[in-house]
Design a protein around this motif. Structure first.
Motif, PDB file in Angstrom:
ATOM      1  N   UNK A 150       1.389 -11.015  -1.915  1.00 47.51           N
ATOM      2  CA  UNK A 150       1.690  -9.687  -0.985  1.00 47.51           C
ATOM      3  C   UNK A 150       2.311 -10.083   0.407  1.00 47.51           C
ATOM      4  N   UNK A 151       1.682 -11.149   0.899  1.00 50.52           N
ATOM      5  CA  UNK A 151       2.016 -11.579   2.480  1.00 50.52           C
ATOM      6  C   UNK A 151       3.582 -11.846   2.364  1.00 50.52           C
ATOM      7  N   UNK A 152       4.069 -12.399   1.110  1.00 50.94           N
ATOM      8  CA  UNK A 152       5.354 -13.039   1.190  1.00 50.94           C
ATOM      9  C   UNK A 152       6.631 -11.725   0.944  1.00 50.94           C
ATOM     10  N   UNK A 153       6.188 -10.781   0.528  1.00 52.73           N
ATOM     11  CA  UNK A 153       7.032  -9.672   0.270  1.00 52.73           C
ATOM     12  C   UNK A 153       7.241  -8.732   1.271  1.00 52.73           C
ATOM     13  N   UNK A 154       6.997  -8.933   2.571  1.00 55.84           N
ATOM     14  CA  UNK A 154       6.994  -7.981   3.607  1.00 55.84           C
ATOM     15  C   UNK A 154       5.913  -7.457   3.917  1.00 55.84           C
ATOM     16  N   UNK A 155       6.267  -5.989   3.820  1.00 53.50           N
ATOM     17  CA  UNK A 155       4.815  -5.170   4.246  1.00 53.50           C
ATOM     18  C   UNK A 155       3.850  -5.016   2.837  1.00 53.50           C
ATOM     19  N   UNK A 156       2.569  -5.057   3.347  1.00 57.44           N
ATOM     20  CA  UNK A 156       1.715  -4.859   2.291  1.00 57.44           C
ATOM     21  C   UNK A 156       0.614  -3.802   2.753  1.00 57.44           C
ATOM     22  N   UNK A 157       0.048  -2.930   2.010  1.00 54.56           N
ATOM     23  CA  UNK A 157      -0.972  -1.949   2.248  1.00 54.56           C
ATOM     24  C   UNK A 157      -2.308  -2.527   1.695  1.00 54.56           C
ATOM     25  N   UNK A 158      -3.502  -2.327   2.491  1.00 49.74           N
ATOM     26  CA  UNK A 158      -4.542  -2.717   2.414  1.00 49.74           C
ATOM     27  C   UNK A 158      -5.845  -1.495   2.936  1.00 49.74           C
ATOM     28  N   UNK A 159      -6.898  -1.703   2.154  1.00 51.47           N
ATOM     29  CA  UNK A 159      -7.897  -0.615   2.693  1.00 51.47           C
ATOM     30  C   UNK A 159      -8.913  -1.814   3.425  1.00 51.47           C
ATOM     31  N   UNK A 160      -9.255  -1.561   4.546  1.00 51.08           N
ATOM     32  CA  UNK A 160     -10.267  -2.411   5.264  1.00 51.08           C
ATOM     33  C   UNK A 160     -11.411  -1.039   5.391  1.00 51.08           C
ATOM     34  N   UNK A 161     -12.640  -1.358   4.438  1.00 51.02           N
ATOM     35  CA  UNK A 161     -13.820  -0.598   4.584  1.00 51.02           C
ATOM     36  C   UNK A 161     -14.473  -0.864   5.969  1.00 51.02           C
ATOM     37  N   UNK A 162     -15.397   0.459   5.994  1.00 47.90           N
ATOM     38  CA  UNK A 162     -16.235   0.083   7.257  1.00 47.90           C
ATOM     39  C   UNK A 162     -17.120  -1.073   7.153  1.00 47.90           C
ATOM     40  N   UNK A 163     -17.131  -1.984   8.239  1.00 50.77           N
ATOM     41  CA  UNK A 163     -17.639  -3.162   8.505  1.00 50.77           C
ATOM     42  C   UNK A 163     -17.209  -4.306   7.633  1.00 50.77           C
TER      43      UNK A 163
END
Length: 86
Positions: free
Chosen positions: A7-20
């Protein structure tokens, strides 16, 4: 939380970073990581910087290495798009 290499090599990546939840990434001297907050709230800091960043939906910031970038989902967590300058 670390993004898979593919994912890091393909440009933009979307991720969910939950509370904490924590996202951490070591940036080399020539690296720039772009963050765009799609939804939620995120706290971000970069090693060597005196400034912390509180990001809300719609915010976009670029972080230049060297240093470790650390982000934590706050309140309701966050959905973030990440990409590197080429």
């Amino acid at each position: 939380m670390n993004l898979p290499e593919r994912l890091r090599r393909r440009g933009m990546a979307r991720a969910r970073i939950g509370y904490g939840q924590i996202f951490s990434r070591q940036l080399e001297a020539s690296e720039v990581l772009n963050l765009r907050l799609v939804s939620g709230h995120l706290w971000v800091t970069l090693e060597g910087s005196r400034k912390d960043h509180l990001m809300v939906a719609g915010d976009a910031k670029s972080f230049a290495g060297p240093g470790r970038l650390v982000a934590e989902g706050i309140e309701d967590g966050a959905v973030v798009e990440l990409g590197e300058d080429q």
